[in-house]
Each structure stands twice: as C-alpha cells, then as structure tokens.
Motif scaffolding. Sequence first.
Motif, PDB file in Angstrom:
ATOM      1  N   ASN A   1      -0.036   6.031   7.703  1.00  0.00           N
ATOM      2  CA  ASN A   1      -1.416   5.568   7.557  1.00  0.00           C
ATOM      3  C   ASN A   1      -2.000   5.266   8.929  1.00  0.00           C
ATOM      4  N   PHE A   2      -2.839   6.172   9.437  1.00  0.00           N
ATOM      5  CA  PHE A   2      -3.367   6.019  10.796  1.00  0.00           C
ATOM      6  C   PHE A   2      -4.363   4.873  10.884  1.00  0.00           C
ATOM      7  N   GLU A   3      -5.244   4.725   9.891  1.00  0.00           N
ATOM      8  CA  GLU A   3      -6.268   3.677   9.938  1.00  0.00           C
ATOM      9  C   GLU A   3      -5.627   2.295   9.989  1.00  0.00           C
ATOM     10  N   ARG A   4      -4.598   2.098   9.178  1.00  0.00           N
ATOM     11  CA  ARG A   4      -3.900   0.821   9.155  1.00  0.00           C
ATOM     12  C   ARG A   4      -3.253   0.529  10.513  1.00  0.00           C
ATOM     13  N   PHE A   5      -2.747   1.575  11.144  1.00  0.00           N
ATOM     14  CA  PHE A   5      -2.088   1.415  12.439  1.00  0.00           C
ATOM     15  C   PHE A   5      -3.092   1.136  13.554  1.00  0.00           C
ATOM     16  N   ILE A   6      -4.115   1.938  13.663  1.00  0.00           N
ATOM     17  CA  ILE A   6      -4.993   1.869  14.828  1.00  0.00           C
ATOM     18  C   ILE A   6      -5.871   0.630  14.794  1.00  0.00           C
TER      19      ILE A   6
ATOM     20  N   ILE B   1      -4.002  -3.791   2.494  1.00  0.00           N
ATOM     21  CA  ILE B   1      -5.259  -3.060   2.697  1.00  0.00           C
ATOM     22  C   ILE B   1      -4.958  -1.616   3.080  1.00  0.00           C
ATOM     23  N   GLU B   2      -5.417  -0.683   2.279  1.00  0.00           N
ATOM     24  CA  GLU B   2      -5.183   0.728   2.566  1.00  0.00           C
ATOM     25  C   GLU B   2      -5.965   1.184   3.795  1.00  0.00           C
ATOM     26  N   ASN B   3      -7.254   0.822   3.859  1.00  0.00           N
ATOM     27  CA  ASN B   3      -8.093   1.197   4.996  1.00  0.00           C
ATOM     28  C   ASN B   3      -8.905  -0.014   5.438  1.00  0.00           C
ATOM     29  N   PRO B   4      -8.456  -0.720   6.467  1.00  0.00           N
ATOM     30  CA  PRO B   4      -9.157  -1.941   6.911  1.00  0.00           C
ATOM     31  C   PRO B   4     -10.569  -1.680   7.417  1.00  0.00           C
TER      32      PRO B   4
END
Length: 348
Positions: free
Chosen positions: A62-67, A312-315
């Motif tokens: 999950n890139f959005e969660r990471f970045i 949260i899937e996409n913060p």
Amino acid sequence: MVIFTSICANYLHKARTLAKSVKDNIKDSTFIVCLLETELKDNYNYEFFDEIILSKDCWEGNFERFIFKHTIVEASTSVKGQFFRFLYKKFPNENKFVYLDPDTYVYSDFYELKEILCDNPIVVCPHLLQPGNIDMELSSAAHGVFNLGFLAVNNSDNAKSFIDWWSERLYLFCYDEKEKGIFTDQKWIGLAPCFFDVYILKHRGYDFATWSLLDCGMEEINGEYFIKGDSLRFIHFSGYGKTIENCMKKWLPDGEHPFKKLYSEYSEIHDKNNYDAISKTKWSYDYFVSGEKILEKTRYEYRKNNELMFKIENPFEKSNSFIIENSILNNKQKLKEVLTKFIKKIWR
C-alpha cells in the motif's frame, strides 16, 4: 549501467541537469527518474530521461499508507531501496546499478566503478577521506559516515540481500530524527559493512562535494580536473546556493579556484533547466484529496500510531482533524487498557 535518481517534481530541473551530464559522459548508461508524484504530466518528460517511473507504480504494498508517513525530504529517500528492487526485475541482465542524488553532475565516465562492480557487490563513498575539518567530522557523526547521494550495486545475491535489508529498514524507519539516531536512509548504511561485503570507494574524484572543500587540492590541467591526482568523476552540489557559497568563502582560498569555476558553470546550467519554473511545483502528496494541506503534526501522529495506520486504507482521503483526533482516541484507549490490566493485577 543503469543510473537513477529519486525526486519530487520540484527537483526536475536538477534531474534534467544531471541526466544530460550522465548521457554526455557515460555513453552506455540508461538514465531513469523515480518520481514521487500522484501522476506523470507531459512537461515532466525530458529528452535525456530514458524513462520516468512513478514510485507508486513499482511499489510492493500500500503506497499511500506508506508515503503519508513522510515529509518531502524523507519521502524521496524512503523509496530508493524498493526502487533498486524494481530495477533488478526490470533489467535482469544488467549487472551495474547506480543511484545519484539529483544535485550531482557527472564530468567523466565511471571507469573505476565499472571495474569494481565486476567483483564487488556494494560500493559506497565516505563523506570524508582525510581528518582536519572538525565541522564536517561532527556532521558525519550526526548524519552518517557514508554519503547516500551515491550508491552502487551489482546483480549478485549479496547485493540483493543488502538491498532487501535496506528496503525493509527504510519501510519502517526512514525519518529525519537524528535525536533517535536516524537520518533518512543514510545512517542505516553505517551498519552495512558489518553485515555485507561492502567496498569503500576512496577515489577522490567520486562524490566530491561541499564537505570535501577544505584542503581539497583540486586543480585543472589541460581542461581536465583532478583532486590530489584523482580524475574528477562527479561533483555532488549538496547545499546548492547559500550553503555552498558560504563553505567556499570559509574553506577555499581567495581568488580563482577550479571549484569556483565549476560551481559557476553548474549554476548557469542548473538555472537554465528551471526555464519553466518547475522548482515551484507543489508536491502532490502534500495534500489530502480534498485539497487540504497535510500538517507535519498529522504525519507525525499517523506514523507513531501503528493501529491507526493500518485501520486506514488511504489516509489521503481523510483530513488533519480526523487523523489527529483518532490518534488521540487510540492513545486514550491504550492508556485505559493498560490501567485496567494494572488494576486487575493489583486486586487479584
């Protein structure tokens, strides 16, 4: 040889400057830009880029969660390990991979490095090659012995094991938190020689930089540049602008000097490559989907609270108030659970 840099769009003018210098001097190179933006726009392309690849398009997980955890400076360094892994898959027959910071400029081919990578899996450059500059010795102690504006690996199992280890550490801890012993991706490499076969490159012509200026011994001979006898390969113009200019005043003699000439030439090219004012581009990951700007406090609350993070899937679809309030609620709930357990233990 595959060479890449990792940037957000506001550094594209620096990447343009680097890319042409690479193509002019390393004829067998492929130059790739790892771009940390939500989308690729037409004006981002440049004739000396072989390819621009969005970080999210080569990410595992999950890139959005990471970045979301990272500030802009942390973000551009946090993806480097995973991008090396991506390049291994994209170029399975290539044996030489090099990362360069966008504010570097190549002056000649990497002859020595190409030979070294034939037999050595990992190559790093120290910040300093001689004692005497106490300011920079203290800075190296704080920021890392090795400068991660440069990193080279081959396609060996040892190199891949190193990249896997480094990627995992950056996934969890790529923060500018020097008080906790972390400085983005850089401090981790201080451990690399303990765990892997690391070649420490002490050729003065590689990664020559601001911290190298004191008693540097740079000279120009028949249009070529040397540092105490070593041919100049690339300069890392770290701290471009006031920082470098102050260091030149402090550490270089008065009057003409080869580095002053090269800095002036680089400045001219660098500024011309900002012809479209790309440096003023706002970072797309600095905003929620709604357009609300993400507060630094929000990122900090988010990254220190794993339970909230994985709920949260996409913060980016939330807001500052949502994340901060839920972080506080989570912390209160944790405290309540700890106190409950403590009370039960006492009354047994």
